[in-house]
Design a protein around this motif. Structure first.
Motif, PDB file in Angstrom:
ATOM      1  N   PHE A   1       0.855  -1.192   0.000  1.00 44.64           N
ATOM      2  CA  PHE A   1       0.000   0.000   0.000  1.00 44.64           C
ATOM      3  C   PHE A   1       0.883   1.231   0.000  1.00 44.64           C
ATOM      4  O   PHE A   1       1.729   1.400   0.882  1.00 44.64           O
ATOM      5  N   PRO A   2       0.736   2.136  -0.990  1.00 45.06           N
ATOM      6  CA  PRO A   2       1.648   3.280  -1.091  1.00 45.06           C
ATOM      7  C   PRO A   2       1.305   4.405  -0.116  1.00 45.06           C
ATOM      8  O   PRO A   2       0.164   4.842  -0.020  1.00 45.06           O
ATOM      9  N   ILE A   3       2.316   4.869   0.601  1.00 47.78           N
ATOM     10  CA  ILE A   3       2.187   5.984   1.539  1.00 47.78           C
ATOM     11  C   ILE A   3       3.265   6.999   1.176  1.00 47.78           C
ATOM     12  O   ILE A   3       4.451   6.671   1.167  1.00 47.78           O
ATOM     13  N   GLY A   4       2.849   8.215   0.869  1.00 45.94           N
ATOM     14  CA  GLY A   4       3.794   9.199   0.372  1.00 45.94           C
ATOM     15  C   GLY A   4       3.790  10.500   1.137  1.00 45.94           C
ATOM     16  O   GLY A   4       2.936  10.747   2.006  1.00 45.94           O
ATOM     17  N   ILE A   5       4.738  11.365   0.789  1.00 38.23           N
ATOM     18  CA  ILE A   5       4.847  12.691   1.399  1.00 38.23           C
ATOM     19  C   ILE A   5       4.977  13.745   0.323  1.00 38.23           C
ATOM     20  O   ILE A   5       5.531  13.506  -0.754  1.00 38.23           O
ATOM     21  N   PHE A   6       4.474  14.933   0.631  1.00 39.23           N
ATOM     22  CA  PHE A   6       4.706  16.121  -0.170  1.00 39.23           C
ATOM     23  C   PHE A   6       5.441  17.147   0.674  1.00 39.23           C
ATOM     24  O   PHE A   6       5.217  17.238   1.885  1.00 39.23           O
ATOM     25  N   TRP A   7       6.315  17.942   0.023  1.00 39.43           N
ATOM     26  CA  TRP A   7       7.174  18.925   0.671  1.00 39.43           C
ATOM     27  C   TRP A   7       8.218  18.224   1.545  1.00 39.43           C
ATOM     28  O   TRP A   7       8.211  18.294   2.761  1.00 39.43           O
ATOM     29  N   PRO A   8       9.141  17.532   0.876  1.00 39.82           N
ATOM     30  CA  PRO A   8      10.188  16.787   1.584  1.00 39.82           C
ATOM     31  C   PRO A   8      11.276  17.735   2.069  1.00 39.82           C
ATOM     32  O   PRO A   8      11.163  18.958   1.945  1.00 39.82           O
TER      33      PRO A   8
END
Length: 456
Positions: free
Chosen positions: A64-71
């Motif tokens: 299941f993909p879990i991502g972030i924005f503004w690294p």
């Protein structure tokens, strides 16, 4: 700034992504120059077949993909920082936070590869020139346009600059496009599929209460997924009254297109929005899963600095690099629950979503009525997503409607249809047998439970 209550217009994420434009010229270092007037071979080739989401990075595979924005920004992009992202249970990064130079992208892709992360690159000079800054048109007289051949040349340049990195998942084509861009995005996505069928062409949509916006996106662009952002935690303890309505129409559009739905969740305070508690982070995740989400993205990971405006408060990591309590909360959610439950739900098809024991139901939501599998759900208010895998068995994701108080709910399966019931245990990734006649659930604020109903 876009308020989540409005349909279209400039938004907070568009403002942040626009930071890349200020350094776009530096991206010319990512590969050999290709003249815009070049006409690569096969410009008139037949449209590429649309790959199944199962064949693409992030949407494919069991995880299941879990991502972030503004690294982390370029100066904070280190092996230690990328390991910190991975440690918190994240799988992919959407580039940003002043990363616009091609050399920086390559450096970050190398860090991601070492950490075991994937990246969606927001390349302003190649990809955005074919999908955002210019339209794609066969008519050279069209203002601010590139031809299909020029668009292909731009994509080839980006593909060849970054494609050697196994951490490259795809490209971020456009954040929050209006309907007028759907024609160009359809051409850009088709080019991506022709030239790099193994890369994900990523587009994130506005929050909107207009079903036609999402349906038209699916029908015209033929995307690989549908992603949107809407942040429900408003100031003074309020919720966005149309959050469930937005989710309902996105779910409908995703099912219409046979594609996964992704969503962004709110990690920080900003104009008219409050700082989430750990339970409110979890609540956004569980409600989204009940509505069929196949990917979760956090807005934001690193805190945008004050000069950006909009009153951004601390996110998972502060502007000066310190972990906040929400980092620990996200790590716990991702590593002990979301990955495990998400792996179970990812291959399943959303059949229905219902709000039980809630009067009145929120705008756009549907109240629970008995089904072939469940005769009643008693107790406190819960949101119930029902899923299937093309067989007679069913799965129920039962989410606490409240992010502030515990819920007790009793699920009454239809024993003439249901032979056995299992309660998913994330720690062992197994289903513990339950009494098939009734299943009591005790849900902490924002929490959820996954049940499997095995049919007779």
């Amino acid at each position: 700034m876009q308020s989540p209550h409005r349909t279209l217009g400039p938004s907070r994420r568009t403002l942040l992504l626009g930071a890349g434009a200020t350094v776009a010229a530096a991206a010319a270092s990512t590969g050999p120059a290709i003249a815009l007037g070049a006409s690569p071979d096969a410009v008139g080739a037949e449209p590429a077949a649309i790959p199944s989401p199962d064949q693409l990075p992030l949407t494919g595979g069991p995880e299941f993909p879990i991502g972030i924005f503004w690294p982390p920004h370029p100066y904070a992009s280190t092996a230690e920082r990328y390991a910190e992202i991975k440690e918190a249970g994240f799988d992919f990064i959407i580039s940003g936070n002043y990363a616009g130079d091609g050399n920086i992208f390559q450096y970050q892709l190398g860090l991601a590869r070492t950490a075991g992360l994937k990246m969606l690159i927001s390349d302003d000079i190649q990809i955005r020139n074919m999908s955002r800054w210019f339209s794609i048109s066969d008519n050279p007289a069209d203002f601010l346009s590139v031809t299909p051949g020029e668009a292909r040349a731009l994509y080839i340049r980006a593909r060849d600059a970054y494609g050697s990195y196994s951490s490259l998942a795809g490209f971020n084509f456009y954040d929050e496009p209006g309907p007028g861009w759907f024609g160009t995005l359809a051409k850009a996505v088709a080019i991506s599929r022709e030239l790099a069928p193994g890369l994900l062409p990523y587009i994130n949509l506005f929050p909107s209460d207009d079903p036609a916006y999402y349906r038209n996106f699916v029908d015209v662009v033929k995307p690989s997924l549908i992603s949107f952002d809407r942040y429900p935690l408003l100031s003074d303890g309020r919720e966005d009254a149309n959050y469930f309505h937005n989710w309902a129409i996105v779910r409908d559009a995703a099912l219409h297109g046979g594609i996964p739905s992704w969503v962004f969740i709110q990690t920080l305070a900003y104009d008219n929005h409050r700082e989430p508690t750990a339970a409110e982070l979890l609540w956004q995740v569980t409600i989204s899963l009940a509505y069929g989400a196949k990917g979760i993205q956090y807005f934001t990971y690193w805190t945008p600095e004050a000069a950006r405006g909009e009153g951004f408060g601390p996110a998972l990591i502060t502007v000066d690099g310190q972990r906040t309590p929400r980092y620990a909360a996200a790590r716990s959610i991702n590593t002990t629950w979301l990955h495990q439950v998400g792996r179970e739900l990812k291959p399943l098809i959303s059949e229905s979503v219902a709000h039980a024991n809630e009067t009145p139901v929120p705008n756009g939501a549907v109240g629970f009525t008995p089904t072939d599998y469940v005769t009643a759900i008693n107790g406190n208010s819960v949101v119930v997503g029902t899923f299937h895998a093309g067989t007679a068995d069913r799965w129920l994701l039962v989410a606490n409607r409240s992010h502030s108080v515990q819920a007790r709910a009793i699920v009454l399966p239809n024993t003439t249809k249901v032979a056995s019931v299992g309660l998913f245990q994330p720690s062992t990734q197994t289903y513990a047998p339950q009494r098939p006649s009734q299943v009591p659930l005790y849900l902490a604020p924002g929490a959820a439970a996954l049940l499997k109903l095995t049919a007779r």
